[in-house]
Design a protein around this motif. Structure first.
Motif, PDB file in Angstrom:
ATOM      1  N   ILE A  41       0.860  -1.183   0.000  1.00  0.00           N
ATOM      2  CA  ILE A  41       0.000   0.000   0.000  1.00  0.00           C
ATOM      3  C   ILE A  41       0.896   1.234   0.000  1.00  0.00           C
ATOM      4  O   ILE A  41       1.822   1.326   0.808  1.00  0.00           O
ATOM      5  CB  ILE A  41      -0.928   0.018   1.230  1.00  0.00           C
ATOM      6  CG1 ILE A  41      -1.794  -1.242   1.272  1.00  0.00           C
ATOM      7  CG2 ILE A  41      -1.799   1.270   1.233  1.00  0.00           C
ATOM      8  CD1 ILE A  41      -2.518  -1.448   2.592  1.00  0.00           C
ATOM      9  N   ILE A  42       0.607   2.170  -0.888  1.00  0.00           N
ATOM     10  CA  ILE A  42       1.379   3.409  -0.971  1.00  0.00           C
ATOM     11  C   ILE A  42       0.561   4.541  -0.362  1.00  0.00           C
ATOM     12  O   ILE A  42      -0.556   4.823  -0.807  1.00  0.00           O
ATOM     13  CB  ILE A  42       1.736   3.751  -2.421  1.00  0.00           C
ATOM     14  CG1 ILE A  42       2.637   2.667  -3.021  1.00  0.00           C
ATOM     15  CG2 ILE A  42       2.425   5.114  -2.505  1.00  0.00           C
ATOM     16  CD1 ILE A  42       2.946   2.869  -4.492  1.00  0.00           C
TER      17      ILE A  42
ATOM     18  N   GLU B   2      -0.309   8.164   9.207  1.00  0.00           N
ATOM     19  CA  GLU B   2      -0.537   8.158  10.649  1.00  0.00           C
ATOM     20  C   GLU B   2      -1.989   8.450  11.016  1.00  0.00           C
ATOM     21  O   GLU B   2      -2.470   7.991  12.047  1.00  0.00           O
ATOM     22  CB  GLU B   2       0.373   9.194  11.310  1.00  0.00           C
ATOM     23  CG  GLU B   2       1.855   8.843  11.229  1.00  0.00           C
ATOM     24  CD  GLU B   2       2.739   9.997  11.642  1.00  0.00           C
ATOM     25  OE1 GLU B   2       2.184  11.054  12.042  1.00  0.00           O
ATOM     26  OE2 GLU B   2       3.975   9.862  11.561  1.00  0.00           O
ATOM     27  N   THR B   3      -2.686   9.225  10.187  1.00  0.00           N
ATOM     28  CA  THR B   3      -4.031   9.681  10.561  1.00  0.00           C
ATOM     29  C   THR B   3      -5.162   8.955   9.846  1.00  0.00           C
ATOM     30  O   THR B   3      -6.314   9.109  10.231  1.00  0.00           O
ATOM     31  CB  THR B   3      -4.168  11.192  10.286  1.00  0.00           C
ATOM     32  OG1 THR B   3      -3.921  11.447   8.896  1.00  0.00           O
ATOM     33  CG2 THR B   3      -3.168  11.989  11.122  1.00  0.00           C
ATOM     34  N   SER B   4      -4.855   8.176   8.822  1.00  0.00           N
ATOM     35  CA  SER B   4      -5.912   7.501   8.078  1.00  0.00           C
ATOM     36  C   SER B   4      -6.474   6.335   8.882  1.00  0.00           C
ATOM     37  O   SER B   4      -5.755   5.396   9.242  1.00  0.00           O
ATOM     38  CB  SER B   4      -5.371   7.002   6.735  1.00  0.00           C
ATOM     39  OG  SER B   4      -6.346   6.201   6.094  1.00  0.00           O
TER      40      SER B   4
ATOM     41  N   GLN C  97      -4.750  -0.315  10.104  1.00  0.00           N
ATOM     42  CA  GLN C  97      -4.674  -1.753  10.374  1.00  0.00           C
ATOM     43  C   GLN C  97      -3.567  -2.456   9.587  1.00  0.00           C
ATOM     44  O   GLN C  97      -3.327  -3.650   9.794  1.00  0.00           O
ATOM     45  CB  GLN C  97      -6.007  -2.414  10.022  1.00  0.00           C
ATOM     46  CG  GLN C  97      -7.201  -1.829  10.748  1.00  0.00           C
ATOM     47  CD  GLN C  97      -8.501  -2.454  10.289  1.00  0.00           C
ATOM     48  OE1 GLN C  97      -8.623  -3.676  10.235  1.00  0.00           O
ATOM     49  NE2 GLN C  97      -9.472  -1.639   9.937  1.00  0.00           N
ATOM     50  N   TYR C  98      -2.883  -1.739   8.687  1.00  0.00           N
ATOM     51  CA  TYR C  98      -1.929  -2.403   7.798  1.00  0.00           C
ATOM     52  C   TYR C  98      -0.556  -1.718   7.822  1.00  0.00           C
ATOM     53  O   TYR C  98       0.001  -1.397   6.771  1.00  0.00           O
ATOM     54  CB  TYR C  98      -2.482  -2.405   6.363  1.00  0.00           C
ATOM     55  CG  TYR C  98      -3.900  -2.888   6.280  1.00  0.00           C
ATOM     56  CD1 TYR C  98      -4.200  -4.251   6.298  1.00  0.00           C
ATOM     57  CD2 TYR C  98      -4.963  -1.987   6.219  1.00  0.00           C
ATOM     58  CE1 TYR C  98      -5.507  -4.704   6.232  1.00  0.00           C
ATOM     59  CE2 TYR C  98      -6.275  -2.426   6.153  1.00  0.00           C
ATOM     60  CZ  TYR C  98      -6.542  -3.781   6.173  1.00  0.00           C
ATOM     61  OH  TYR C  98      -7.832  -4.226   6.112  1.00  0.00           O
TER      62      TYR C  98
ATOM     63  N   HIS D 106       3.861   1.924   2.641  1.00  0.00           N
ATOM     64  CA  HIS D 106       5.103   2.594   2.297  1.00  0.00           C
ATOM     65  C   HIS D 106       4.759   4.026   1.892  1.00  0.00           C
ATOM     66  O   HIS D 106       3.807   4.245   1.136  1.00  0.00           O
ATOM     67  CB  HIS D 106       5.810   1.894   1.142  1.00  0.00           C
ATOM     68  CG  HIS D 106       5.993   0.425   1.349  1.00  0.00           C
ATOM     69  ND1 HIS D 106       7.116  -0.113   1.953  1.00  0.00           N
ATOM     70  CD2 HIS D 106       5.180  -0.630   1.070  1.00  0.00           C
ATOM     71  CE1 HIS D 106       7.002  -1.418   2.005  1.00  0.00           C
ATOM     72  NE2 HIS D 106       5.831  -1.762   1.480  1.00  0.00           N
ATOM     73  N   VAL D 107       5.518   4.981   2.373  1.00  0.00           N
ATOM     74  CA  VAL D 107       5.268   6.384   2.049  1.00  0.00           C
ATOM     75  C   VAL D 107       6.062   6.749   0.799  1.00  0.00           C
ATOM     76  O   VAL D 107       7.287   6.628   0.771  1.00  0.00           O
ATOM     77  CB  VAL D 107       5.667   7.309   3.209  1.00  0.00           C
ATOM     78  CG1 VAL D 107       5.513   8.778   2.804  1.00  0.00           C
ATOM     79  CG2 VAL D 107       4.803   7.006   4.434  1.00  0.00           C
ATOM     80  N   VAL D 108       5.355   7.165  -0.243  1.00  0.00           N
ATOM     81  CA  VAL D 108       5.975   7.644  -1.485  1.00  0.00           C
ATOM     82  C   VAL D 108       5.350   9.002  -1.785  1.00  0.00           C
ATOM     83  O   VAL D 108       4.211   9.072  -2.259  1.00  0.00           O
ATOM     84  CB  VAL D 108       5.748   6.673  -2.658  1.00  0.00           C
ATOM     85  CG1 VAL D 108       6.420   7.208  -3.928  1.00  0.00           C
ATOM     86  CG2 VAL D 108       6.272   5.282  -2.320  1.00  0.00           C
TER      87      VAL D 108
END
Length: 248
Positions: A167-168, A176-178, A183-184, A189-191
């Motif tokens: 998941i991107i 952090e806020t979603s 849950q995952y 991964h932050v892109v």
């Protein structure tokens, strides 16, 4: 995921989005840039989206990007219901794309309820999926109908996330806020989103300037005028910090 491509040929990636150029939108602009960049680096790309205008039938074309040609299919859009294109032919178009293009990877751009059709196609389960999380489904201030509709959509959304190989998220703060991504953590991964610098014409001269105390603060805000873009917060903050500021 390059290891999923058979030896001797480039990786094939099927992107599934909501709309595409010439439709003007943030996700659509990003999708065009991504396809162009990936194509220029040797990735074989195809995209399945909806027609952005009302159109009964779908269309197929070879779309020329700066990076190279891309196979593009637009599924017919019969009408829109709460920001969602209603496209009875989308599942068939997705199944056909999987059969004809034979991708090594499927890249799903969400939010997009039509992407959930992939859950019903057995052949798709043999291919890794990447979910690109551009935004949560915003239900605040849209009334009880939108909240009810999301209650039906959310279980499908969660199934997509559970099934995804990765998941991107577009920023650390979004991750952090979603509520949906919480849950995952191991898959995410932050892109950060990027911009194609060739789209902008550089100014003829350096227009940077120092702001003196006598001059009002000037702020340029770019975005669609809708409540969830947060312009109301910007207006209140500017009024408190600098009442004489100018907002463009």
């Amino acid at each position: 995921c390059a290891e999923h491509a058979p030896r001797g040929r480039f990786l094939r990636v099927l992107h599934v989005g909501k709309y595409f150029a010439p439709f003007k939108g943030g996700v659509e602009t990003y999708l065009l840039d991504a396809l162009s960049t990936l194509s220029s680096r040797g990735t074989d790309c195809a995209a399945l989206v909806h027609e952005h205008e009302r159109y009964w039938r779908g269309t197929r074309e070879i779309y020329s990007t700066r990076g190279g040609p891309v196979r593009l299919e637009r599924s017919g859009n019969w009408f829109r219901f709460y920001f969602t294109p209603i496209s009875p032919g989308f599942r068939g178009a997705l199944k056909r794309s999987l059969r004809d293009f034979q991708p090594d990877l499927v890249h799903l751009h969400l939010p997009n309820p039509s992407a959930c059709w992939i859950l019903s196609i057995p052949e798709a389960r043999r291919i890794p999926w990447v979910v690109h999380w551009h935004s949560d489904v915003v239900t605040a201030m849209q009334g009880p109908v939108m909240r009810l509709l999301y209650a039906f959509y959310r279980p499908l959304e969660q199934r997509l996330l559970r099934r995804a190989a990765a998941i991107i998220a577009t920023s650390p703060s979004y991750l952090e806020t979603s509520e949906s991504l919480r849950q995952y953590p191991d898959k995410c991964h932050v892109v950060p989103l990027g911009l194609d610098s060739q789209r902008f014409t550089p100014p003829a001269e350096d227009r940077r300037r120092d702001v003196t105390p006598a001059e009002p603060l000037r702020v340029l805000a770019v975005g669609r005028l809708t409540y969830y873009k947060g312009f109301g917060y910007l207006l209140r903050a500017l009024h408190q910090a600098e009442p004489n500021s100018q907002l463009f």
